[in-house]
Design an enzyme around this catalytic site. Structure first.
Site, PDB file in Angstrom:
ATOM      1  N   ASP A  90       0.875  -1.167   0.000  1.00  0.00           N
ATOM      2  CA  ASP A  90       0.000   0.000   0.000  1.00  0.00           C
ATOM      3  C   ASP A  90       0.912   1.218   0.000  1.00  0.00           C
ATOM      4  OD1 ASP A  90      -2.213   1.733   0.268  1.00  0.00           O
ATOM      5  OD2 ASP A  90      -2.047   1.695   2.452  1.00  0.00           O
TER       6      ASP A  90
ATOM      7  N   GLU B 215      -1.211  -1.374  -4.929  1.00  0.00           N
ATOM      8  CA  GLU B 215      -2.406  -0.570  -5.165  1.00  0.00           C
ATOM      9  C   GLU B 215      -2.177   0.421  -6.295  1.00  0.00           C
ATOM     10  OE1 GLU B 215      -5.145   2.717  -2.858  1.00  0.00           O
ATOM     11  OE2 GLU B 215      -4.316   1.071  -1.670  1.00  0.00           O
TER      12      GLU B 215
ATOM     13  N   ASP C  68      -2.434   0.869   7.371  1.00  0.00           N
ATOM     14  CA  ASP C  68      -1.622   0.720   6.168  1.00  0.00           C
ATOM     15  C   ASP C  68      -1.229  -0.735   5.951  1.00  0.00           C
ATOM     16  OD1 ASP C  68      -1.418   3.557   5.370  1.00  0.00           O
ATOM     17  OD2 ASP C  68      -0.363   3.766   7.269  1.00  0.00           O
TER      18      ASP C  68
END
Length: 182
Positions: free
Chosen positions: A7, A69, A141
């Site tokens: 991420d 991502e 996160d």
């Protein structure tokens, strides 16, 4: 198979590692790589920390593949550019580590993990905890990064099969000929 989820973020990049055996998912590790101790103006130093941190995670845990991502365009173009540079550092580190990289949007991850794309971070945390049978909630996160790995575990096999399928072509005999139905 061992999967690494990322991420990306310029101040905090989450990572999560899971092992996949058929439909069984097992937690291996997760955490964050932080650059918050540096001034905002020290972009090259922040990028280096992210690159080195992801390379270290790859060396320590030896994943077989990674998922990252895909960023979306924010209202603030400067924020989007900075986030893109953090994502670029992540992709470069994964490439340096010779990993195949798969990309998913936050919406795709939330649908795969929670069941709907409008899930908030606390819902992602709770479902990651349940799916991986964790004793406590992972950080936000790290949960998003674990969610990326879980997403690839769920859909990666199907995507690989689609990629290997014979491309669709127009039939020249039978029902279709010259673009017309016979």
């Amino acid at each position: 198979m061992r999967l690494l989820g990322i991420d990306p973020g310029l101040q905090t990049t989450g990572f999560g590692i899971i092992d996949v055996d058929g439909s069984n998912l097992s937690y291996v590790a997760s955490g964050t790589i932080k650059t918050t101790h540096l001034d905002l103006g020290q972009l090259p130093a922040r990028i280096k920390i992210l690159f080195d941190g992801i390379c270290e995670v790859c060396t320590r845990y030896e994943p077989d593949a990674a998922s990252v991502e895909i960023i979306f365009v924010n209202v603030n173009p400067q924020s989007t550019l900075l986030l893109g540079q953090a994502r670029g550092a992540s992709l470069a580190a994964l490439g340096h580590s010779n990993l195949s990289v798969h990309e998913y949007t936050a919406l795709q991850m939330k649908k795969a993990v929670v069941g709907h794309g409008r899930a908030d971070k606390s819902q992602v945390q709770e479902m990651v905890k349940r799916l991986l049978k964790l004793p406590v909630l992972p950080g936000k996160d790290a949960a998003d990064a674990l969610g990326m790995a879980i997403t690839h575990a769920h859909v990666g096999h199907a995507m690989a099969r689609l990629a290997q399928a014979t491309p669709l072509t127009r039939r020249t005999s039978g029902m279709y000929r010259d673009g017309r139905i016979n």
